[in-house]
Scaffold this active site. Structure first.
Site, PDB file in Angstrom:
ATOM      1  N   GLU A  97      -4.135   2.195  -7.379  1.00  0.00           N
ATOM      2  CA  GLU A  97      -4.510   3.314  -6.516  1.00  0.00           C
ATOM      3  C   GLU A  97      -3.610   4.517  -6.813  1.00  0.00           C
ATOM      4  OE1 GLU A  97      -6.641   2.106  -2.681  1.00  0.00           O
ATOM      5  OE2 GLU A  97      -4.531   1.850  -2.285  1.00  0.00           O
TER       6      GLU A  97
ATOM      7  N   HIS B  24       0.863  -1.192   0.000  1.00  0.00           N
ATOM      8  CA  HIS B  24       0.000   0.000   0.000  1.00  0.00           C
ATOM      9  C   HIS B  24       0.898   1.241   0.000  1.00  0.00           C
ATOM     10  CE1 HIS B  24      -2.753   3.094   1.343  1.00  0.00           C
ATOM     11  NE2 HIS B  24      -3.731   2.309   0.929  1.00  0.00           N
TER      12      HIS B  24
HETATM   13  P1  PGA Z   1      -9.551   6.125   0.397  1.00  0.00           P
HETATM   14  O1  PGA Z   1      -8.369   5.085   0.720  1.00  0.00           O
HETATM   15  O2  PGA Z   1     -10.721   5.348  -0.077  1.00  0.00           O
HETATM   16  O3  PGA Z   1      -9.788   6.830   1.711  1.00  0.00           O
HETATM   17  O4  PGA Z   1      -9.029   7.055  -0.648  1.00  0.00           O
HETATM   18  C1  PGA Z   1      -8.107   4.025  -0.153  1.00  0.00           C
HETATM   19  C2  PGA Z   1      -6.884   3.276   0.298  1.00  0.00           C
HETATM   20  O5  PGA Z   1      -5.961   3.872   0.851  1.00  0.00           O
HETATM   21  O6  PGA Z   1      -6.804   2.056   0.110  1.00  0.00           O
END
Ligand code: PGA
Length: 237
Positions: free
Chosen positions: A157, A86
């Site tokens: 992401e 992550h």
């Molecule tokens: P968020 O976080 O939905 O608050 O943007 C997503 C993540 O960090 O996996």
């Protein structure tokens, strides 16, 4: 059927978790929603037969690494999934260095790694998104054995979208998702599920549902309120 991952990060304490479970009681599909609470609370979800994962694993299977949690202990509390790499862990714990070892360890232990990849705002503006992601994919997937279409999940992401309420356009997300899929197929002959994560919310879920190339969502903030999360899930096909 889309997968939905709820990443609580360090949020919610025991009482919050108990309330949460009471609210969602049996209204959450138990075959496609995966909860990633703080590891101390994984068993509360597991006991009610929800799918659960850890937000991280140690890169060592056991031994002397003060403060880390071994995948073996996490398996004992019932995880079948783990987030790997992550962006918060890459930024604050130098995790890019360990993603390869962590994926190998997950596969060895029959835990499905959800590998997170994504670019910064600057990299996005400089049109380096796919180059950055290819590097992250290669670091993570090189020399892995025993990867299959079913024991690996990728989460795209964009870092600048995490926790910011800003999302790229659908067109931009779809292009990147397709590039990721094409690259993994070409380079590793794999066809894993690819999720989108970053500020997914009730406000934008209808728009995101129109994406063509995603297989689900990784949701942080919008998963923390049980009622909000239920409403969100009901909009996912
Ligand atoms: P968020 O976080 O939905 O608050 O943007 C997503 C993540 O960090 O996996």
């Amino acid at each position: 059927m889309k997968i939905i991952c709820a990443n609580f990060k360090m949020n919610l304490l025991k009482e919050d978790i108990l309330n949460y479970l009471e609210i969602i009681d049996n209204k959450i599909p138990k075959d496609r929603v995966i909860f990633f609470p703080n590891e101390l609370y994984i068993n509360y979800f597991k006991n009610q037969n929800y799918l659960v994962g850890s937000q991280n694993i140690s890169y060592l299977e056991n031994g002397s690494l003060t403060g880390d949690t071994s995948i073996l202990s996490l398996k004992e509390v019932g995880i079948n999934y783990t987030l790997i790499g992550h962006s918060e862990r890459r930024e604050f714990y130098n995790d890019s260095k360990y993603v390869n070892k962590k994926i190998a360890l997950a596969i060895k232990n029959n835990v499905i790694p959800i590998l997170c990849v994504g670019e910064t705002k600057l990299e996005h503006e400089e049109k380096k998104t796919i180059d950055v992601i290819k590097k992250e994919l290669d670091e993570a997937l090189k020399e892995q054995t025993n990867l299959t279409n079913d024991n690996l999940i990728i989460a795209y992401e964009p870092i600048w979208s995490i926790g910011t309420s800003i999302t790229p356009s659908n067109n931009s997300i779809d292009t990147t998702l397709l590039e990721i899929k094409t690259y993994i197929k070409k380079q590793y002959n794999l066809n894993p599920k690819v999720l989108y994560g970053g500020s997914v919310s009730l406000k934008n879920i209808d728009t995101l549902e129109a994406l063509k190339n995603h297989d689900g969502y990784l949701i942080g903030t919008a998963s923390l309120d049980a009622n909000n999360f239920l409403s969100l899930i009901n909009k996912v096909k």
